[in-house]
Write a protein that holds these residues in place. Structure first.
Motif, PDB file in Angstrom:
ATOM      1  N   ALA A   8      49.469  28.379  43.799  1.00  0.00           N
ATOM      2  CA  ALA A   8      48.433  29.311  44.261  1.00  0.00           C
ATOM      3  C   ALA A   8      47.033  28.978  43.706  1.00  0.00           C
ATOM      4  O   ALA A   8      47.064  28.594  42.380  1.00  0.00           O
ATOM      5  N   MET A   9      46.134  29.219  44.473  1.00  0.00           N
ATOM      6  CA  MET A   9      44.710  28.842  44.063  1.00  0.00           C
ATOM      7  C   MET A   9      44.117  30.138  43.352  1.00  0.00           C
ATOM      8  O   MET A   9      44.056  31.101  44.386  1.00  0.00           O
ATOM      9  N   GLN A  38      44.637  35.950  34.212  1.00  0.00           N
ATOM     10  CA  GLN A  38      44.389  35.740  35.681  1.00  0.00           C
ATOM     11  C   GLN A  38      43.750  37.257  36.569  1.00  0.00           C
ATOM     12  O   GLN A  38      43.259  36.984  37.486  1.00  0.00           O
ATOM     13  N   ILE A  39      44.155  38.247  35.673  1.00  0.00           N
ATOM     14  CA  ILE A  39      43.502  39.481  36.253  1.00  0.00           C
ATOM     15  C   ILE A  39      41.924  39.573  35.971  1.00  0.00           C
ATOM     16  O   ILE A  39      40.850  39.756  36.754  1.00  0.00           O
ATOM     17  N   GLN A  40      41.637  38.826  34.800  1.00  0.00           N
ATOM     18  CA  GLN A  40      40.346  38.709  34.181  1.00  0.00           C
ATOM     19  C   GLN A  40      39.596  37.487  35.413  1.00  0.00           C
ATOM     20  O   GLN A  40      38.410  38.001  35.596  1.00  0.00           O
ATOM     21  N   VAL A  41      40.370  36.450  35.935  1.00  0.00           N
ATOM     22  CA  VAL A  41      39.550  35.973  36.759  1.00  0.00           C
ATOM     23  C   VAL A  41      39.486  36.446  38.356  1.00  0.00           C
ATOM     24  O   VAL A  41      38.261  36.593  38.736  1.00  0.00           O
ATOM     25  N   LEU A  42      40.531  37.098  38.680  1.00  0.00           N
ATOM     26  CA  LEU A  42      40.407  37.769  39.978  1.00  0.00           C
ATOM     27  C   LEU A  42      39.597  38.827  40.051  1.00  0.00           C
ATOM     28  O   LEU A  42      38.893  39.021  40.880  1.00  0.00           O
ATOM     29  N   SER A  43      39.207  39.554  38.823  1.00  0.00           N
ATOM     30  CA  SER A  43      38.302  41.028  38.932  1.00  0.00           C
ATOM     31  C   SER A  43      37.010  40.035  38.442  1.00  0.00           C
ATOM     32  O   SER A  43      36.190  40.823  38.375  1.00  0.00           O
ATOM     33  N   PRO A  95      29.997  33.962  40.581  1.00  0.00           N
ATOM     34  CA  PRO A  95      31.441  34.032  40.172  1.00  0.00           C
ATOM     35  C   PRO A  95      31.545  33.267  38.617  1.00  0.00           C
ATOM     36  O   PRO A  95      30.552  32.310  38.387  1.00  0.00           O
ATOM     37  N   VAL A  96      32.274  33.749  37.755  1.00  0.00           N
ATOM     38  CA  VAL A  96      32.149  33.484  36.583  1.00  0.00           C
ATOM     39  C   VAL A  96      33.251  32.116  36.193  1.00  0.00           C
ATOM     40  O   VAL A  96      32.965  31.537  35.514  1.00  0.00           O
ATOM     41  N   TYR A  97      34.045  32.041  37.260  1.00  0.00           N
ATOM     42  CA  TYR A  97      35.108  31.051  37.188  1.00  0.00           C
ATOM     43  C   TYR A  97      35.113  30.099  38.282  1.00  0.00           C
ATOM     44  O   TYR A  97      35.152  30.549  39.585  1.00  0.00           O
ATOM     45  N   ARG A  98      35.455  28.857  38.210  1.00  0.00           N
ATOM     46  CA  ARG A  98      35.891  27.809  39.059  1.00  0.00           C
ATOM     47  C   ARG A  98      37.130  28.306  39.823  1.00  0.00           C
ATOM     48  O   ARG A  98      38.225  28.947  39.152  1.00  0.00           O
ATOM     49  N   SER A  99      37.548  27.863  40.821  1.00  0.00           N
ATOM     50  CA  SER A  99      38.907  28.080  41.435  1.00  0.00           C
ATOM     51  C   SER A  99      40.051  26.865  40.882  1.00  0.00           C
ATOM     52  O   SER A  99      39.329  25.860  40.422  1.00  0.00           O
ATOM     53  N   PHE A 100      41.263  27.260  40.797  1.00  0.00           N
ATOM     54  CA  PHE A 100      42.136  26.388  40.223  1.00  0.00           C
ATOM     55  C   PHE A 100      43.292  26.698  40.455  1.00  0.00           C
ATOM     56  O   PHE A 100      43.439  27.964  40.895  1.00  0.00           O
ATOM     57  N   ALA A 101      44.265  25.792  40.532  1.00  0.00           N
ATOM     58  CA  ALA A 101      45.809  25.927  40.951  1.00  0.00           C
ATOM     59  C   ALA A 101      46.414  26.583  39.473  1.00  0.00           C
ATOM     60  O   ALA A 101      46.098  26.153  38.255  1.00  0.00           O
ATOM     61  N   GLY A 143      50.294  33.474  46.096  1.00  0.00           N
ATOM     62  CA  GLY A 143      51.118  32.417  46.558  1.00  0.00           C
ATOM     63  C   GLY A 143      52.416  33.092  46.916  1.00  0.00           C
ATOM     64  O   GLY A 143      52.529  34.110  47.245  1.00  0.00           O
ATOM     65  N   LYS A 144      53.672  32.571  46.311  1.00  0.00           N
ATOM     66  CA  LYS A 144      54.959  32.911  46.642  1.00  0.00           C
ATOM     67  C   LYS A 144      55.210  33.863  45.539  1.00  0.00           C
ATOM     68  O   LYS A 144      56.434  34.301  45.339  1.00  0.00           O
ATOM     69  N   HIS A 145      54.383  34.017  44.525  1.00  0.00           N
ATOM     70  CA  HIS A 145      54.709  34.858  43.196  1.00  0.00           C
ATOM     71  C   HIS A 145      55.660  34.218  42.333  1.00  0.00           C
ATOM     72  O   HIS A 145      56.379  33.516  42.722  1.00  0.00           O
TER      73      HIS A 145
END
Ligand code: OGA
Ligand code: NI
Length: 337
Positions: free
Chosen positions: A288-289, A251-256, A303-309, A183-185
């Protein structure tokens, strides 16, 4: 709890010899200081395993450049942190709040409203990106606080953005994949202050946790205290002058999609010296989602994780408290049905 507002510095100023009972953990949950190993070659300073892709040598150069963080900026940061905590109580308390949603706040322990045990730490937490949104709510004393800390934040953001490119590439993603997923960081930091503790074997500066954000770049002074769990052992990550410690966050664990694991770490205290650490927590912006990168989700790697805000995750983190069980589990797919 009447004692919630008591900052450690003031408690110690009154000459205390024992830690108050709220800090004393059950025997099974104490740091066990005699079985901690010291850091060895198995703990790399920067772990960017698998760094590959067409721009490999370019990325290496970028990292080398980014790591030449100006020494003076770092020294000013540590000095101003020390000066901040040495100010009189009434000056420090101007920033006091026990509400984790405040964007600038001084507090103690971790979350005085929800935790069972206190931690031997005072901290000033600051939001720092975009800088102009927040800098005017930062402490105005010591007088150079905003300038010194602001300069540090800006430099740190440059370093983190390069690290994120390298990590993206090392996962086989486009260099801008992670930066575009945030998102906007967001960028937060903490000035952690761990006073000497009369009975360090009974308590923690911070108990074991993984950081809820994307990546954490930690600056420590020259007093040891940080430990990470590596192959089942707690390993001391002793400070090396002019280096940062980079921790992979949740969050790196989720993205990866679980390729990279967030690191379980803790801070212990000692009876002799105060210790200061300054983590920069780089994070997605609240709206950011976050979800596993599409390119890392395949037949054999669902996918190991669902998406979330990110805001949902962040609130869970502060409510759950620091626990060995990271709050990643709450967002895992297929565990609860
Ligand atoms: C943190 C943290 C470690 C340290 O603030 O999240 O893990 O060494 N700090 O202070
Ligand atoms: Ni941490």
């Amino acid at each position: 709890m009447g004692a919630a507002k008591l900052l450690l510095t003031d408690h110690l100023a009154s000459g205390a010899k024992n830690v108050p009972t709220s800090y004393i953990r059950p025997i099974s949950d104490r740091p066990n200081l005699s079985v901690v190993h010291t850091s060895d070659v198995s703990i790399p300073l920067i772990d960017l395993q698998g760094l590959h892709g067409p721009n490999h040598s370019d990325v290496i150069k970028q990292i080398a450049h980014a790591c030449q963080f100006h020494e003076a900026v770092v020294n000013k940061m540590l000095r101003i942190a020390r000066e901040f905590f040495r100010q009189p109580e009434e000056e420090r308390l101007k920033s006091y709040s026990d509400d984790p949603s405040r964007t600038t706040r001084l507090s103690t322990s971790f979350n005085v409203k929800t935790e069972q045990f206190s931690s031997w730490r005072d901290f000033l937490r600051l939001h720092c990106y975009p800088l102009h949104h927040y800098i005017n709510e930062w402490p105005s004393n010591p007088p150079s606080f905003r300038e010194d800390v602001g300069e540090y934040c800006t430099n740190m953001r440059g370093l983190v953005l390069r690290l994120l490119e390298a990590i993206s590439e090392s996962l086989g993603l486009k260099p801008d994949h992670i930066a575009k997923s945030l998102g906007k960081h967001g960028q937060h930091m903490a000035l952690n202050y761990y006073p000497p503790c009369p009975q360090p074997q009974l308590t923690y500066g911070l108990p074991a946790h993984t950081d809820p954000n994307l990546i954490t770049v930690l600056l420590q002074d020259d007093v040891p205290g940080l430990q990470v769990l590596s192959n089942g052992n707690w390993v001391a990550i002793n400070p090396i002058p002019n280096t940062f410690t980079v921790n992979i966050g949740d969050q790196i664990q989720v993205l990866s999609n679980d390729r990279y694991k967030s690191v379980l770490h803790r801070a212990v205290v000692n009876s002799k010296e105060e210790r200061i650490s300054v983590p920069t927590f780089y994070c997605p912006s609240p709206e950011a989602m976050i979800e596993p990168a599409m390119d890392l989700v395949r037949k054999h790697h669902p996918p190991v994780y669902r998406s979330f805000a990110y805001s949902e995750y962040y609130h869970k983190f502060w409510d759950t408290g620091l626990a060995t069980q990271s709050c990643l589990d709450i967002f895992k797919l297929g565990l609860h049905s």
